[in-house]
Design a protein around this motif. Structure first.
Motif, short mmCIF file in Angstrom:
data_model
loop_
_atom_site.label_atom_id
_atom_site.label_comp_id
_atom_site.label_asym_id
_atom_site.label_seq_id
_atom_site.Cartn_x
_atom_site.Cartn_y
_atom_site.Cartn_z
N ALA A 1 -5.31 -9.61 0.68
CA ALA A 1 -6.19 -10.76 0.41
C ALA A 1 -7.43 -10.76 1.28
O ALA A 1 -8.44 -11.38 0.93
N GLY B 1 -12.04 -6.59 0.05
CA GLY B 1 -13.16 -6.92 -0.83
C GLY B 1 -12.72 -7.51 -2.16
O GLY B 1 -13.20 -8.57 -2.58
N LEU B 2 -11.82 -6.85 -2.85
CA LEU B 2 -11.34 -7.36 -4.14
C LEU B 2 -10.39 -8.53 -3.93
O LEU B 2 -10.43 -9.52 -4.67
N GLY B 3 -9.55 -8.43 -2.89
CA GLY B 3 -8.57 -9.50 -2.62
C GLY B 3 -9.24 -10.85 -2.40
O GLY B 3 -8.78 -11.87 -2.90
N GLU C 1 -4.92 -9.24 9.07
CA GLU C 1 -5.84 -9.87 10.03
C GLU C 1 -5.77 -11.39 9.93
O GLU C 1 -6.35 -11.98 9.01
N ALA D 1 1.44 -9.22 7.88
CA ALA D 1 2.42 -8.15 8.10
C ALA D 1 1.84 -6.83 7.61
O ALA D 1 0.94 -6.82 6.76
N ASP D 2 2.39 -5.75 8.18
CA ASP D 2 1.98 -4.40 7.76
C ASP D 2 2.92 -3.94 6.65
O ASP D 2 4.13 -3.80 6.86
N LEU D 3 2.34 -3.69 5.49
CA LEU D 3 3.16 -3.34 4.31
C LEU D 3 3.72 -1.92 4.36
O LEU D 3 4.53 -1.56 3.51
N ASN E 1 -2.15 -5.78 -4.49
CA ASN E 1 -3.57 -5.41 -4.44
C ASN E 1 -3.89 -4.55 -3.21
O ASN E 1 -4.83 -3.76 -3.24
N ALA E 2 -3.13 -4.68 -2.12
CA ALA E 2 -3.43 -3.90 -0.91
C ALA E 2 -3.40 -2.41 -1.25
O ALA E 2 -2.58 -1.95 -2.05
N GLY E 3 -4.30 -1.67 -0.65
CA GLY E 3 -4.33 -0.23 -0.91
C GLY E 3 -5.19 0.46 0.13
O GLY E 3 -5.94 -0.18 0.87
N TYR F 1 -5.06 10.10 -3.07
CA TYR F 1 -5.26 8.75 -3.64
C TYR F 1 -5.00 8.77 -5.15
O TYR F 1 -4.36 7.87 -5.69
N PRO G 1 -9.20 -0.35 -12.21
CA PRO G 1 -10.65 -0.51 -12.06
C PRO G 1 -11.32 0.83 -11.77
O PRO G 1 -10.71 1.73 -11.20
N ILE H 1 -15.47 0.10 -7.08
CA ILE H 1 -15.84 -1.28 -6.77
C ILE H 1 -16.61 -1.26 -5.45
O ILE H 1 -16.26 -0.49 -4.54
N THR I 1 -16.77 -2.33 -2.32
CA THR I 1 -15.97 -3.00 -1.27
C THR I 1 -15.93 -2.10 -0.02
O THR I 1 -16.28 -0.92 -0.09
N PRO I 2 -15.44 -2.65 1.10
CA PRO I 2 -15.36 -1.84 2.33
C PRO I 2 -14.44 -0.62 2.20
O PRO I 2 -14.47 0.27 3.06
N1 LIG Z 1 -12.96 -0.11 -3.92
C1 LIG Z 1 -12.80 0.67 -4.97
O1 LIG Z 1 -13.68 1.48 -5.33
C2 LIG Z 1 -11.54 0.56 -5.80
C3 LIG Z 1 -11.54 1.13 -7.08
C4 LIG Z 1 -10.39 1.04 -7.85
C5 LIG Z 1 -9.27 0.42 -7.35
N2 LIG Z 1 -9.30 -0.12 -6.11
C6 LIG Z 1 -8.08 -0.76 -5.62
O2 LIG Z 1 -8.32 -2.14 -5.41
C7 LIG Z 1 -7.42 -2.65 -4.41
C8 LIG Z 1 -8.19 -3.45 -3.38
O3 LIG Z 1 -9.05 -2.56 -2.67
P1 LIG Z 1 -10.45 -3.01 -2.04
O4 LIG Z 1 -11.49 -2.20 -2.69
O5 LIG Z 1 -10.55 -4.47 -2.01
O6 LIG Z 1 -10.26 -2.40 -0.57
P2 LIG Z 1 -10.43 -3.05 0.88
O7 LIG Z 1 -11.61 -3.95 0.91
O8 LIG Z 1 -10.37 -1.90 1.81
O9 LIG Z 1 -9.11 -3.94 1.02
C9 LIG Z 1 -7.85 -3.34 1.17
C10 LIG Z 1 -6.86 -4.42 1.54
O10 LIG Z 1 -5.57 -3.80 1.72
C11 LIG Z 1 -5.03 -4.26 2.96
N3 LIG Z 1 -4.18 -3.25 3.60
C12 LIG Z 1 -4.50 -1.95 3.88
N4 LIG Z 1 -3.48 -1.37 4.53
C13 LIG Z 1 -2.51 -2.32 4.66
C14 LIG Z 1 -1.23 -2.33 5.27
N5 LIG Z 1 -0.72 -1.24 5.87
N6 LIG Z 1 -0.50 -3.48 5.23
C15 LIG Z 1 -1.00 -4.59 4.65
N7 LIG Z 1 -2.21 -4.64 4.06
C16 LIG Z 1 -2.95 -3.52 4.08
C17 LIG Z 1 -6.25 -4.49 3.84
O11 LIG Z 1 -5.88 -5.36 4.88
P3 LIG Z 1 -6.69 -5.35 6.29
O12 LIG Z 1 -7.85 -6.30 6.08
O13 LIG Z 1 -5.69 -5.86 7.25
O14 LIG Z 1 -7.12 -3.93 6.55
C18 LIG Z 1 -7.21 -5.12 2.85
O15 LIG Z 1 -6.93 -6.49 2.72
C19 LIG Z 1 -6.73 -1.42 -3.81
O16 LIG Z 1 -5.45 -1.27 -4.39
C20 LIG Z 1 -7.62 -0.27 -4.26
O17 LIG Z 1 -6.93 0.95 -4.33
C21 LIG Z 1 -10.40 -0.08 -5.31
#
Ligand SMILES: NC(=O)c1ccc[n+]([C@@H]2O[C@H](COP(=O)([O-])OP(=O)(O)OC[C@H]3O[C@@H](n4cnc5c(N)ncnc54)[C@H](OP(=O)(O)O)[C@@H]3O)[C@@H](O)[C@H]2O)c1
Length: 265
Positions: A13, A16-18, A38, A61-63, A87-89, A152, A182, A185, A187-188
């Motif tokens: 959550a 970026g997407l969360g 965080e 928590a750490d997933l 959604n975490a990834g 990935y 998707p 995107i 996002t960070p």
């Molecule tokens: N960005 C893209 O281009 C893209 C494209 C297609 C699909 N997606 C998918 O969209 C989803 C969201 O990604 P996003 O782009 O929003 O990425 P993001 O901004 O990096 O956010 C990732 C989230 O996952 C959490 N996370 C990472 N490791 C974790 C762990 N060990 N335990 C618990 N939480 C953890 C992070 O928490 P912290 O804040 O604590 O690090 C963060 O909230 C992901 O599944 C990603 O694969 C992304």
């Protein structure tokens, strides 16, 4: 799925997407349990959403750790969730042979194993709800595996297969399994090198708010599969029918991908 009555566990959550998913799901009337690592970021989001009238709780928590999954699953039951959004990834861009074991492990553990374990912990609970859904956020790379993203792509292809198998296994229950793919995107998650690669390949990056809108719409309309973005959706379809066509197209882009993979991340 009626979002006004939904009680949703959203992982990642704070990302970026969360963040956008949380805003839009809360705006649609769903009660939210926000999970991340965080506390400060989650508290800030919670304050924003509760100020707008939302019902929001957080859990840290750490997933990638068994105890982290257990803590979140317990909190989800206390919150009486009926929707789980995995959604975490985590991603990592680079040539596969140059990636270290911990990098590969982090990608597989976060993007594939964590959603499988969290789903496993919650399926019995979700089965007992009058209406329930599991939403897995995959990636276009799960259907269109891409050079520079081997681990990935493998994780997201695995998540796609998991979603489809589980959907078929739960087809005699009231739990639906939704899988969303998707394209890029903004996002960070994407490093400077990834953004530079996307620009060089003329790959469009969607805004998280647009992607969140598509995900919320898919959930509200009970859609179970959605690929977001054209022409990527078409390329993924072609890849399923004739992968060698995509092999040839991507071979032409390989020098550009290698050049960007060599940049510092
Ligand atoms: N960005 C893209 O281009 C893209 C494209 C297609 C699909 N997606 C998918 O969209 C989803 C969201 O990604 P996003 O782009 O929003 O990425 P993001 O901004 O990096 O956010 C990732 C989230 O996952 C959490 N996370 C990472 N490791 C974790 C762990 N060990 N335990 C618990 N939480 C953890 C992070 O928490 P912290 O804040 O604590 O690090 C963060 O909230 C992901 O599944 C990603 O694969 C992304």
């Amino acid at each position: 799925m009626q979002l006004t009555h939904a009680r949703i566990l959203l992982t990642g959550a704070s990302g970026g997407l969360g963040y956008e998913l949380a805003r839009q799901l809360s705006g649609a009337g769903a009660a939210l349990l926000l999970a991340g690592r965080e506390p400060a970021k989650l508290a800030e989001l919670r304050a924003l959403l509760t100020a707008q009238g939302g019902e929001v709780t957080t859990i840290c928590a750490d997933l990638t750790r068994a105890e982290g999954v257990a803590v979140i699953a317990r909190a989800a039951q206390d919150f009486r969730v009926n929707v789980l959004v995995n959604n975490a990834g985590a991603s990592a861009f680079g040539l596969f042979e140059n990636q270290e074991w911990p990098t590969i492990e982090r990608v597989l553990a976060t993007s594939l194993e964590a959603p499988i374990h969290l789903t496993h912990a919650l399926v019995p609970w979700l089965r007992a709800q009058p209406q329930a859904a599991i939403v897995n956020i995959g990636s276009m790379f799960g259907s269109l595996p891409f050079p520079g993203f081997a681990a990935y792509s493998a994780a997201k292809a695995g998540l796609r297969a998991f979603s489809q198998a589980l959907r078929r296994e739960l087809s005699d229950s009231l739990v639906s399994v939704v899988h969303i793919s998707p394209r890029a995107i903004d996002t960070p998650m994407n490093s400077g090198a990834v953004n530079a690669l996307n620009a060089a390949l003329d790959t469009h990056s969607d805004q998280p708010s647009e992607v969140a809108r598509e995900i919320v719409a898919a959930l509200a309309r009970n859609e179970v599969e959605r690929h977001i973005g054209f022409p990527e959706r078409l390329f993924a379809w072609v890849n399923g029918l004739a992968p060698q066509v995509i092999d040839r197209a991507l071979a032409g882009k390989l020098p550009t991908i290698k050049q960007h993979a060599a940049r510092p991340h």
